[in-house]
Write a protein that holds these residues in place. Sequence first.
Motif, mmCIF file in Angstrom:
data_model
loop_
_atom_site.group_PDB
_atom_site.id
_atom_site.type_symbol
_atom_site.label_atom_id
_atom_site.label_comp_id
_atom_site.label_asym_id
_atom_site.label_seq_id
_atom_site.Cartn_x
_atom_site.Cartn_y
_atom_site.Cartn_z
ATOM 1 N N TYR A 64 0.848 -1.309 -0.067
ATOM 2 C CA TYR A 64 -0.132 -0.147 -0.003
ATOM 3 C C TYR A 64 0.896 1.352 -0.124
ATOM 4 C CZ TYR A 64 1.133 0.256 5.004
ATOM 5 O OH TYR A 64 1.967 0.413 6.148
ATOM 6 N N ASP A 65 0.292 2.377 -0.443
ATOM 7 C CA ASP A 65 1.079 3.563 -0.358
ATOM 8 C C ASP A 65 0.565 4.621 0.785
ATOM 9 O OD1 ASP A 65 3.369 3.095 -1.948
ATOM 10 O OD2 ASP A 65 1.863 3.408 -3.744
ATOM 11 N N THR A 66 1.494 5.533 1.193
ATOM 12 C CA THR A 66 1.060 6.593 1.934
ATOM 13 C C THR A 66 2.083 7.598 1.380
ATOM 14 O OG1 THR A 66 2.351 6.683 3.910
ATOM 15 C CG2 THR A 66 0.450 5.209 3.708
ATOM 16 N N ASP A 67 2.013 9.028 1.766
ATOM 17 C CA ASP A 67 2.839 10.137 1.273
ATOM 18 C C ASP A 67 4.111 9.908 1.941
ATOM 19 O OD1 ASP A 67 0.865 11.343 0.053
ATOM 20 O OD2 ASP A 67 0.507 12.840 1.728
ATOM 21 N N LEU A 68 4.292 9.477 3.114
ATOM 22 C CA LEU A 68 5.628 9.158 3.816
ATOM 23 C C LEU A 68 6.291 7.982 3.054
ATOM 24 C CD1 LEU A 68 7.534 9.633 6.225
ATOM 25 C CD2 LEU A 68 6.289 7.878 7.545
ATOM 26 N N LEU A 69 5.300 6.822 3.029
ATOM 27 C CA LEU A 69 6.374 5.571 2.427
ATOM 28 C C LEU A 69 6.806 5.773 1.043
ATOM 29 C CD1 LEU A 69 3.809 2.839 3.303
ATOM 30 C CD2 LEU A 69 6.039 3.284 4.307
ATOM 31 N N LYS A 70 6.259 6.877 0.205
ATOM 32 C CA LYS A 70 6.607 7.138 -1.119
ATOM 33 C C LYS A 70 7.713 8.287 -1.321
ATOM 34 C CE LYS A 70 2.453 8.370 -2.592
ATOM 35 N NZ LYS A 70 1.278 8.834 -3.244
ATOM 36 N N ASP A 71 8.106 8.706 0.176
ATOM 37 C CA ASP A 71 9.080 9.824 -0.076
ATOM 38 C C ASP A 71 10.032 9.374 1.049
ATOM 39 O OD1 ASP A 71 10.062 12.186 0.272
ATOM 40 O OD2 ASP A 71 8.563 13.477 0.427
ATOM 41 N N SER A 72 11.212 9.217 0.451
ATOM 42 C CA SER A 72 12.444 8.612 1.532
ATOM 43 C C SER A 72 13.015 10.134 2.109
ATOM 44 C CB SER A 72 13.605 7.889 0.296
ATOM 45 O OG SER A 72 13.833 8.880 -0.599
ATOM 46 N N ALA A 73 12.818 11.158 1.387
ATOM 47 C CA ALA A 73 13.438 12.406 1.829
ATOM 48 C C ALA A 73 12.551 12.679 3.227
ATOM 49 C CB ALA A 73 13.444 13.504 0.881
ATOM 50 N N LEU A 74 11.386 12.548 3.050
ATOM 51 C CA LEU A 74 10.472 13.019 4.400
ATOM 52 C C LEU A 74 10.732 11.744 5.439
ATOM 53 C CD1 LEU A 74 8.326 14.581 5.735
ATOM 54 C CD2 LEU A 74 6.488 12.888 4.381
ATOM 55 N N GLN A 75 10.961 10.489 5.295
ATOM 56 C CA GLN A 75 11.394 9.616 6.094
ATOM 57 C C GLN A 75 12.654 9.936 6.617
ATOM 58 O OE1 GLN A 75 11.545 5.476 4.383
ATOM 59 N NE2 GLN A 75 9.511 6.034 2.978
ATOM 60 N N LYS A 76 13.689 10.476 6.114
ATOM 61 C CA LYS A 76 14.809 10.776 6.554
ATOM 62 C C LYS A 76 14.452 11.829 7.540
ATOM 63 C CE LYS A 76 19.702 11.649 5.728
ATOM 64 N NZ LYS A 76 19.816 12.748 6.880
ATOM 65 N N LYS A 77 13.870 12.816 7.192
ATOM 66 C CA LYS A 77 13.669 14.335 8.016
ATOM 67 C C LYS A 77 12.970 13.757 9.058
ATOM 68 C CE LYS A 77 12.008 18.867 7.106
ATOM 69 N NZ LYS A 77 11.456 19.686 6.240
ATOM 70 N N VAL A 78 11.934 13.052 9.125
ATOM 71 C CA VAL A 78 11.358 12.448 10.411
ATOM 72 C C VAL A 78 12.483 11.803 11.411
ATOM 73 C CG1 VAL A 78 9.413 11.047 11.467
ATOM 74 C CG2 VAL A 78 8.999 12.553 9.472
ATOM 75 N N GLY A 79 13.039 10.688 10.614
ATOM 76 C CA GLY A 79 13.919 10.073 11.473
ATOM 77 C C GLY A 79 15.166 10.745 12.035
ATOM 78 N N ASP A 80 15.524 11.512 11.420
ATOM 79 C CA ASP A 80 16.781 12.509 12.120
ATOM 80 C C ASP A 80 16.135 13.424 13.177
ATOM 81 O OD1 ASP A 80 18.320 11.562 10.013
ATOM 82 O OD2 ASP A 80 18.221 13.417 8.685
ATOM 83 N N ALA A 81 14.856 13.709 12.737
ATOM 84 C CA ALA A 81 14.416 14.662 13.984
ATOM 85 C C ALA A 81 14.200 13.846 15.286
ATOM 86 C CB ALA A 81 12.918 15.339 13.473
ATOM 87 N N LEU A 82 13.740 12.636 15.070
ATOM 88 C CA LEU A 82 13.313 11.813 16.170
ATOM 89 C C LEU A 82 14.759 11.277 16.886
ATOM 90 C CD1 LEU A 82 10.259 9.717 14.954
ATOM 91 C CD2 LEU A 82 10.190 11.450 16.776
ATOM 92 N N SER A 83 15.749 10.968 16.269
ATOM 93 C CA SER A 83 16.805 10.665 16.490
ATOM 94 C C SER A 83 17.492 11.598 17.545
ATOM 95 C CB SER A 83 18.012 10.102 15.318
ATOM 96 O OG SER A 83 17.251 9.103 14.901
ATOM 97 N N HIS A 84 17.307 13.033 17.051
ATOM 98 C CA HIS A 84 17.954 14.134 17.750
ATOM 99 C C HIS A 84 17.231 14.276 19.182
ATOM 100 C CE1 HIS A 84 19.730 18.051 18.320
ATOM 101 N NE2 HIS A 84 18.397 18.366 18.665
ATOM 102 N N TRP A 85 15.888 14.206 18.785
ATOM 103 C CA TRP A 85 15.073 14.304 20.429
ATOM 104 C C TRP A 85 15.767 13.120 21.198
ATOM 105 C CZ3 TRP A 85 9.069 13.556 20.397
ATOM 106 C CH2 TRP A 85 8.634 13.964 21.360
ATOM 107 N N LYS A 86 15.964 11.942 20.776
ATOM 108 C CA LYS A 86 16.192 10.930 21.653
ATOM 109 C C LYS A 86 17.542 10.896 22.113
ATOM 110 C CE LYS A 86 16.121 6.033 22.253
ATOM 111 N NZ LYS A 86 16.017 4.516 21.552
ATOM 112 N N LYS A 87 18.470 11.489 21.398
ATOM 113 C CA LYS A 87 19.696 11.796 21.822
ATOM 114 C C LYS A 87 19.782 13.158 22.777
ATOM 115 C CE LYS A 87 24.193 13.013 19.908
ATOM 116 N NZ LYS A 87 25.015 13.349 18.640
#
Length: 441
Positions: free
Chosen positions: A302-325
């Motif tokens: 199935y598709d979603t806006d996030l699944l189709k956009d690797s750049a958005l995935q990286k942006k979300v992942g980086d933001a959450l990693s920074h928060w956790k750090k």
Amino acid sequence: TSAFDFVFSGESDLEFPSFCQAYLDENRLPENPIVECGSIQEMDLTETPNYEDYLQQLSEYQQKNLLPKELPSWLYFETSRGCWWGAKSHCTFCGLNALDMAYRRKSTKRILEDIYLFKTKYQAKHLRAVDNIMPYEFHQDVLPALSEQQPKIKIFYEVKSNLKERDLDLFVTAGVKEVQPGVESLSSNILKLVGKGVSGIQNLWLLKNCLARGIYVYWNMLAGVPGETRADYEGMLQIFPFIEHLQAPEGWGFIRLDRFSPYHSYSEKYGIVNVRPTPGYARIYPPSADLYKIAYYFQGDYDTDLLKDSALQKKVGDALSHWKKRWEATSRPKLYGYKVNEETWIVEDTRACSKTRYTPIFKEQVQLLKQLETFLPCSKVENTSILQELIARHWVIQYEAHYINLVIQKPLPKSSLILTVLIGFGFISMTIVILYYSFVS
């Protein structure tokens, strides 16, 4: 197969002991190798876990310095089965309680007896409930009773996240210092899609108020939810820098299609096609195995806006990693409001977005922060210069058409007693206050 003599299917708390007793006493075994077990409706009939052998063996290894002295970190206990929320609204990703979602709990008397036993017989200082969700009547019976007991025992529970201040206060007095509230997301749209029955702003409020009370929150952020939009993630990305002083998620990841979950059972309803067991099963089982019958974890297309956009995935992942750090750093970010008196606070802000570390605020600002302790729709808050000032400092944020105060009230440190007296009598200027706090920090 010949590998198994008997298989117990279902909740076998009662059937398995009876099976063993019949074999030992009469050498009698069931004719059918599959023993069907129904759901236990009278939870008081289940046994209390016996940890004597476990603790004895643990002690022997500790005496030989083969295991740390501080073990066990906790003991497990059970007070209920099923899920009272799932019976009303089955979370779309949840595959638990396949046999019986119906909520069942032990009696108050039995629960208190079990906890007392763990405290006295095993000297347990930390218990973790295996319940899917804390029984909703606990606030009327079990928690008030635990609040009266001494010494306190530290307890973990899974809970629903739409809690109130009085609930959290009761957790503290009862010893519930760790919770897993099923936050899952800070986007109301995503939470609605997965059937959580809570909003993003409620989850944000919960993270703040648990931190204020010293309650540790275990939570993960779910992504890749059918129906999610880019706006869901863009909205969260905007507030992440302002909430880095709150409990960060343990991690984040895409949803699975667990067997018995609505996403698996009714996949076409959610636009999910080509549902198949996750690849790991094929590496474990022989080619002859019917993986569709064996597997619990599945994936689909199935598709979603996030699944189709690797750049958005990286942006979300980086933001959450920074928060956790930032959250896991030795010196965590702070946004504390130290109460000097009813009309004066000193706000300490060590977030990356902070403009100044120490800021004195007075009557109007304090009143507005107090007003927004409970999040309010934007339409119910007067848009004044004071509000805009608090927003500019990111002490108040606007999120999903609501305003919420992110400042956590704290008592003044004892070392500041003299300063408090001086301020109360008006013998010191706020400039000196700021200099003082900058010096002692």
